[in-house]
Write a protein that holds these residues in place. Structure first.
Motif, short mmCIF file in Angstrom:
data_model
loop_
_atom_site.label_atom_id
_atom_site.label_comp_id
_atom_site.label_asym_id
_atom_site.label_seq_id
_atom_site.Cartn_x
_atom_site.Cartn_y
_atom_site.Cartn_z
N MET A 60 0.84 -1.20 0.00
CA MET A 60 0.00 0.00 0.00
C MET A 60 0.87 1.24 0.00
O MET A 60 1.93 1.26 0.62
CB MET A 60 -0.83 0.07 1.29
CG MET A 60 -1.97 -0.88 1.37
SD MET A 60 -2.82 -0.67 2.96
CE MET A 60 -1.68 -1.52 4.03
N PRO A 61 0.37 2.29 -0.62
CA PRO A 61 1.07 3.58 -0.50
C PRO A 61 0.71 4.23 0.84
O PRO A 61 -0.26 3.84 1.50
CB PRO A 61 0.52 4.38 -1.68
CG PRO A 61 -0.84 3.80 -1.94
CD PRO A 61 -0.72 2.34 -1.58
N HIS A 62 1.46 5.23 1.20
CA HIS A 62 1.28 5.94 2.47
C HIS A 62 -0.14 6.46 2.65
O HIS A 62 -0.75 6.28 3.71
CB HIS A 62 2.30 7.08 2.55
CG HIS A 62 2.15 7.94 3.76
ND1 HIS A 62 1.42 9.10 3.75
CD2 HIS A 62 2.61 7.79 5.03
CE1 HIS A 62 1.44 9.64 4.96
NE2 HIS A 62 2.16 8.87 5.75
N ASP A 63 -0.69 7.09 1.62
CA ASP A 63 -2.03 7.68 1.77
C ASP A 63 -3.10 6.63 2.03
O ASP A 63 -4.06 6.89 2.76
CB ASP A 63 -2.39 8.58 0.58
CG ASP A 63 -2.40 7.84 -0.75
OD1 ASP A 63 -1.75 6.79 -0.87
OD2 ASP A 63 -3.05 8.34 -1.69
N ALA A 64 -2.96 5.43 1.48
CA ALA A 64 -3.92 4.36 1.75
C ALA A 64 -3.82 3.94 3.22
O ALA A 64 -4.84 3.74 3.88
CB ALA A 64 -3.67 3.17 0.83
N MET A 65 -2.60 3.82 3.73
CA MET A 65 -2.40 3.45 5.14
C MET A 65 -3.06 4.48 6.05
O MET A 65 -3.76 4.12 7.00
CB MET A 65 -0.91 3.35 5.46
CG MET A 65 -0.18 2.24 4.77
SD MET A 65 1.60 2.34 5.14
CE MET A 65 2.24 1.14 4.01
N VAL A 66 -2.84 5.74 5.74
CA VAL A 66 -3.42 6.82 6.54
C VAL A 66 -4.95 6.73 6.51
O VAL A 66 -5.61 6.84 7.54
CB VAL A 66 -2.95 8.21 6.04
CG1 VAL A 66 -3.76 9.34 6.67
CG2 VAL A 66 -1.47 8.40 6.28
N GLY A 67 -5.51 6.45 5.34
CA GLY A 67 -6.96 6.34 5.21
C GLY A 67 -7.53 5.22 6.06
O GLY A 67 -8.56 5.40 6.73
N TYR A 68 -6.87 4.06 6.06
CA TYR A 68 -7.35 2.94 6.87
C TYR A 68 -7.24 3.26 8.36
O TYR A 68 -8.15 2.95 9.13
CB TYR A 68 -6.56 1.66 6.55
CG TYR A 68 -6.96 0.99 5.27
CD1 TYR A 68 -8.21 0.37 5.13
CD2 TYR A 68 -6.10 0.99 4.17
CE1 TYR A 68 -8.58 -0.23 3.94
CE2 TYR A 68 -6.47 0.36 2.98
CZ TYR A 68 -7.71 -0.24 2.88
OH TYR A 68 -8.08 -0.86 1.71
N ILE A 69 -6.15 3.89 8.76
CA ILE A 69 -5.97 4.26 10.18
C ILE A 69 -7.04 5.25 10.60
O ILE A 69 -7.63 5.14 11.68
CB ILE A 69 -4.55 4.83 10.43
CG1 ILE A 69 -3.47 3.78 10.25
CG2 ILE A 69 -4.46 5.51 11.79
CD1 ILE A 69 -3.37 2.74 11.35
N GLU A 70 -7.32 6.25 9.75
CA GLU A 70 -8.32 7.28 10.09
C GLU A 70 -9.71 6.69 10.23
O GLU A 70 -10.53 7.23 10.98
CB GLU A 70 -8.30 8.39 9.04
CG GLU A 70 -7.08 9.28 9.16
CD GLU A 70 -7.01 10.36 8.09
OE1 GLU A 70 -7.78 10.31 7.09
OE2 GLU A 70 -6.14 11.25 8.23
N LYS A 71 -10.01 5.60 9.53
CA LYS A 71 -11.34 4.96 9.63
C LYS A 71 -11.54 4.23 10.95
O LYS A 71 -12.67 3.95 11.35
CB LYS A 71 -11.51 3.95 8.49
CG LYS A 71 -11.85 4.57 7.17
CD LYS A 71 -12.03 3.56 6.03
CE LYS A 71 -12.37 2.15 6.38
NZ LYS A 71 -12.46 1.25 5.21
N LEU A 72 -10.44 3.90 11.62
CA LEU A 72 -10.54 3.14 12.89
C LEU A 72 -11.04 4.02 14.03
O LEU A 72 -10.75 5.20 14.08
CB LEU A 72 -9.17 2.55 13.25
CG LEU A 72 -8.56 1.55 12.27
CD1 LEU A 72 -7.16 1.18 12.73
CD2 LEU A 72 -9.43 0.32 12.13
N ASN A 73 -11.76 3.38 14.96
CA ASN A 73 -12.19 4.13 16.15
C ASN A 73 -11.23 3.87 17.28
O ASN A 73 -10.44 3.01 17.30
CB ASN A 73 -13.63 3.75 16.56
CG ASN A 73 -13.75 2.30 16.99
OD1 ASN A 73 -12.76 1.61 17.21
ND2 ASN A 73 -14.97 1.84 17.10
#
Length: 175
Positions: free
Chosen positions: A162-175
């Motif tokens: 995954m690229p960095h922005d995808a990782m950030v997106g998945y992390i941001e979706k977490l509660n």
């Protein structure tokens, strides 16, 4: 002749008892066995594990409850794993204390420490020396990454780099 019949019936009777007792022995499955039976999938509780880092510290997944966790399975020989390491390192440096980035190495017999030093990796690298966590999480392709919320529930599973922005997106979706 009657003795042979009696012996035969006795053997069959004893075998039947042994089979019934074997089927009756049902032990409670461990948390890991339950997770494997249910399948490690999105919406399931992340199976707990305890592994050592390259520095000899012990990390237990359940001790990270309350944090968002990015759990990445990788190997030193894996091209896509190498390609995503800089993005994981960048995310690790940007992340706050509520995020844990863990790399589970599945080939600890190779020079993992050399790989980590050469690539400037500072996030925790866990060594799956007995291949237990890899098996529990049913890893069939690497890299494979699980995004686990603060309650220990797997929210996403991503196979491939995954690229960095995808990782950030998945992390941001977490509660």
């Amino acid at each position: 002749m009657a003795k042979k019949w009696i012996a035969g019936i006795l053997i069959i009777f004893l075998m039947a008892i042994a089979i019934v007792q074997a089927l009756d022995k049902k032990e409670e499955p461990t948390e890991s066995e339950e997770a494997v039976a249910q399948g490690v999938k999105e919406g399931a509780k992340a199976p707990d594990f305890e592994l050592k880092t390259l520095t000899g510290e012990t990390v237990k997944l359940s001790s990270l409850k309350g944090k968002k966790v990015m759990l990445n399975f990788w190997a030193t020989w894996c091209g896509p794993c190498k390609a995503e390491m800089p993005a994981m390192e960048q995310l690790y440096k940007e992340a706050d204390d509520n995020v844990a980035i863990l790399g589970v190495n599945i080939d600890p017999q190779l020079d993992v420490k050399g790989f980590v030093l050469e690539n400037g990796i500072t996030f925790p690298i866990l060594l799956d020396e007995k291949d237990e966590v890899n098996t529990t999480y049913q890893i069939i392709s690497i890299p494979t990454t699980f995004f686990i919320d603060s309650n220990g529930i797997i929210q996403d599973k991503v196979i491939g780099a995954m690229p960095h922005d995808a990782m950030v997106g998945y992390i941001e979706k977490l509660n």
